[in-house]
Design a protein around this motif. Structure first.
Motif, PDB file in Angstrom:
ATOM      1  N   GLU A   1       0.820  -1.218   0.000  1.00 50.07           N
ATOM      2  CA  GLU A   1       0.000   0.000   0.000  1.00 50.07           C
ATOM      3  C   GLU A   1       0.853   1.268   0.000  1.00 50.07           C
ATOM      4  N   ILE A   2       2.106   1.177   0.480  1.00 50.84           N
ATOM      5  CA  ILE A   2       2.988   2.351   0.417  1.00 50.84           C
ATOM      6  C   ILE A   2       3.368   2.630  -1.039  1.00 50.84           C
ATOM      7  N   PHE A   3       3.640   1.560  -1.796  1.00 49.08           N
ATOM      8  CA  PHE A   3       3.988   1.748  -3.206  1.00 49.08           C
ATOM      9  C   PHE A   3       2.869   2.472  -3.959  1.00 49.08           C
ATOM     10  N   VAL A   4       1.637   1.982  -3.830  1.00 55.96           N
ATOM     11  CA  VAL A   4       0.544   2.584  -4.607  1.00 55.96           C
ATOM     12  C   VAL A   4       0.197   3.970  -4.074  1.00 55.96           C
ATOM     13  N   SER A   5       0.417   4.181  -2.783  1.00 58.62           N
ATOM     14  CA  SER A   5       0.155   5.504  -2.211  1.00 58.62           C
ATOM     15  C   SER A   5       1.149   6.536  -2.753  1.00 58.62           C
ATOM     16  N   ILE A   6       2.427   6.139  -2.890  1.00 54.50           N
ATOM     17  CA  ILE A   6       3.437   7.050  -3.455  1.00 54.50           C
ATOM     18  C   ILE A   6       3.108   7.365  -4.919  1.00 54.50           C
ATOM     19  N   LEU A   7       2.712   6.346  -5.676  1.00 55.03           N
ATOM     20  CA  LEU A   7       2.319   6.575  -7.073  1.00 55.03           C
ATOM     21  C   LEU A   7       1.135   7.542  -7.146  1.00 55.03           C
ATOM     22  N   ASN A   8       0.198   7.371  -6.233  1.00 55.09           N
ATOM     23  CA  ASN A   8      -0.955   8.275  -6.178  1.00 55.09           C
ATOM     24  C   ASN A   8      -0.513   9.697  -5.827  1.00 55.09           C
ATOM     25  N   ASP A   9       0.462   9.811  -4.906  1.00 50.74           N
ATOM     26  CA  ASP A   9       1.007  11.133  -4.559  1.00 50.74           C
ATOM     27  C   ASP A   9       1.546  11.840  -5.805  1.00 50.74           C
ATOM     28  N   ILE A  10       2.296  11.097  -6.611  1.00 47.74           N
ATOM     29  CA  ILE A  10       2.920  11.690  -7.794  1.00 47.74           C
ATOM     30  C   ILE A  10       1.862  12.141  -8.797  1.00 47.74           C
TER      31      ILE A  10
END
Length: 468
Positions: free
Chosen positions: A39-48
């Protein structure tokens, strides 16, 4: 007595399928050699992606990028952010520009084709099929084809770029361990709203509850526009811009659609310039027509807003001013308050209105040493005003813009909106513009005019926009 069943809460993210497939395949193949959290990976992608839609407001969109300060990342994800963002960067899921070393790092997404090519290559090398790739236990994924509701697009299924309209809806269970980074931004907004002055508190609550969009129509419109732009594109760069513009718009729309339930609606104070940033301030102007109830609303916009607000600074310079400066300021005042400043620049430079806007951006907001040739005509016509602008940018070229934005916030949020809320009129705001119900138009205009009369000494040009 029966034990009360615990109510589960979820956060929903929307991301392009090609990017997520690429990530999940690399995780499935064991590329991550640390104790990671998917979930950290997809959250960072969402941040970008979601932050990119803010920074790409001018819609140049060559790249989807986001400046993610290490302090922001550490505060949100803890020390775990280092391994996670390094993994994304070293495995070609994102990239960062080393030019920004020792400053806030800018992270970028790649062209969509690169994710797809590498994905297919890895499937072939490891002799597996896509169905073999395991979805992490902590979230569920639903595929969405955003072009399904799009009309008037012929042979859509035969177009290579239709894959761009395939997205994932990722539903993540919120736990005590991940709630900090999945819901912290929304919770921070709640704290701000609850502790804000009475009128801002009411505006924040009203926005969260009532700001909605017809997502299906907005996405259909954006998808149609995307395919039209792809058809017109004459280079790979233009195709990339078209896709990134589309992605940015979809992200904005989906965030509004998710609303309070997905913790993706936001209403926050920008501590740098005092503005209120919301999903609406981040929404492209041609998507406003899809705001639910917009046909019963009116959009009231201060024409030539930033140039007009500069007059408030110039008023202070009138004190003890010499005749040549007075003449410049009076002339500037007339052009800007009448709403014809860009037309005036257009005449000075013998250029188009759009180019005149870009010229003002260079004059007012760029470094003093930049674009000197572009600034020369303005400098010759308004030497004293040019000198005043340069003085405000002497230490940091962003200081002048921030000063104007603070003035704007003071006028619109602290003065106009305060008076409106006192009259039980709660507007949606877009920095230098307001959206109110049509029935409240006249009283809103009167309040706007009275505030400008008081602060400027004259009522500037206010533009109206209706959508039938």
């Amino acid at each position: 007595m029966a034990k009360k069943k615990a109510y589960k809460k979820y956060r929903t993210l929307h991301l392009p399928k090609a990017i997520v497939d690429n990530l999940l395949l690399k995780l499935h193949l064991g590329f991550a050699d640390f104790d990671y959290k998917p979930e950290i990976f997809v959250s960072i992608l969402n941040d970008i992606i979601s932050k990119s839609s803010i920074f790409n407001k001018k819609e140049k969109f060559q790249y989807l990028f986001s400046p993610l300060d290490s302090r922001f990342l550490k505060n949100k994800y803890g020390n775990a952010y280092v391994n996670h963002i390094d993994f994304l960067a070293s495995n070609n899921i994102i990239w960062n520009d080393n030019y920004y070393k020792n400053k806030t790092t800018y992270y970028y997404l790649l062209e969509l084709d690169k994710y797809i090519e590498e994905y297919n290559k890895l499937l072939s090398i490891h002799n597996i099929i896509s169905e073999d790739v395991v979805t992490p236990y902590c979230f569920t994924i639903t595929e969405q084809n955003l072009s399904e509701s799009t009309e008037n697009i012929t042979d859509l299924n035969n177009q290579k770029n239709r894959i761009s309209t395939l997205w994932y809806k990722i539903k993540i269970l919120i736990t005590s361990k991940n709630k900090k980074y999945l819901t912290s931004s929304y919770n921070d907004d709640s704290t701000f709203i609850n502790n804000a002055p009475k009128h801002i508190k009411k505006m924040g609550s009203h926005f969260r509850k009532n700001f909605k969009i017809d997502a299906e129509k907005a996405i259909a419109f954006s998808t149609t526009q995307y395919f039209e732009n792809i058809d017109k594109a004459e280079s790979e760069e233009e195709k990339l811009k078209a896709y990134n513009k589309y992605t940015s718009r979809v992200t904005s729309i989906k965030a509004i659609e998710g609303g309070k339930n997905s913790k993706s609606i936001y209403f926050k104070l920008n501590k740098t310039n005092g503005r209120i940033d919301t999903n609406l301030t981040n929404l492209s102007s041609d998507l406003r027509q899809f705001i639910v109830g917009y046909e019963d609303m009116v959009y009231l916009d201060l024409k030539n807003a930033q140039p007009v607000l500069f007059n408030i600074i110039l008023k202070k310079h009138l004190i003890n001013a010499k005749e040549d400066l007075k003449k410049e300021i009076n002339q500037y005042f007339e052009y800007t308050t009448k709403g014809v400043w860009y037309e005036h620049l257009q005449e000075l430079y013998s250029t188009t209105r759009e180019e005149s806007k870009n010229l003002w951006m260079k004059i007012a907001y760029s470094k003093n040493k930049s674009y000197r040739n572009d600034k020369k005509i303005f400098k010759d016509a308004y030497p004293n005003i040019y000198k005043i602008i340069s003085t405000y940018k002497a230490k940091d070229h962003s200081d002048f813009a921030i000063k104007l934005q603070k003035i704007e916030s003071d006028i619109f949020i602290d003065k106009i909106c305060r008076k409106l809320v006192e009259k039980e009129i709660i507007p949606f705001t877009i920095h230098d513009a307001l959206i109110v119900k049509k029935e409240h138009k006249e009283i809103t205009l009167k309040i706007m005019e009275s505030v400008f009369e008081e602060t400027l000494g004259k009522i500037p040009c206010i533009k109206e926009e209706h959508h039938e």
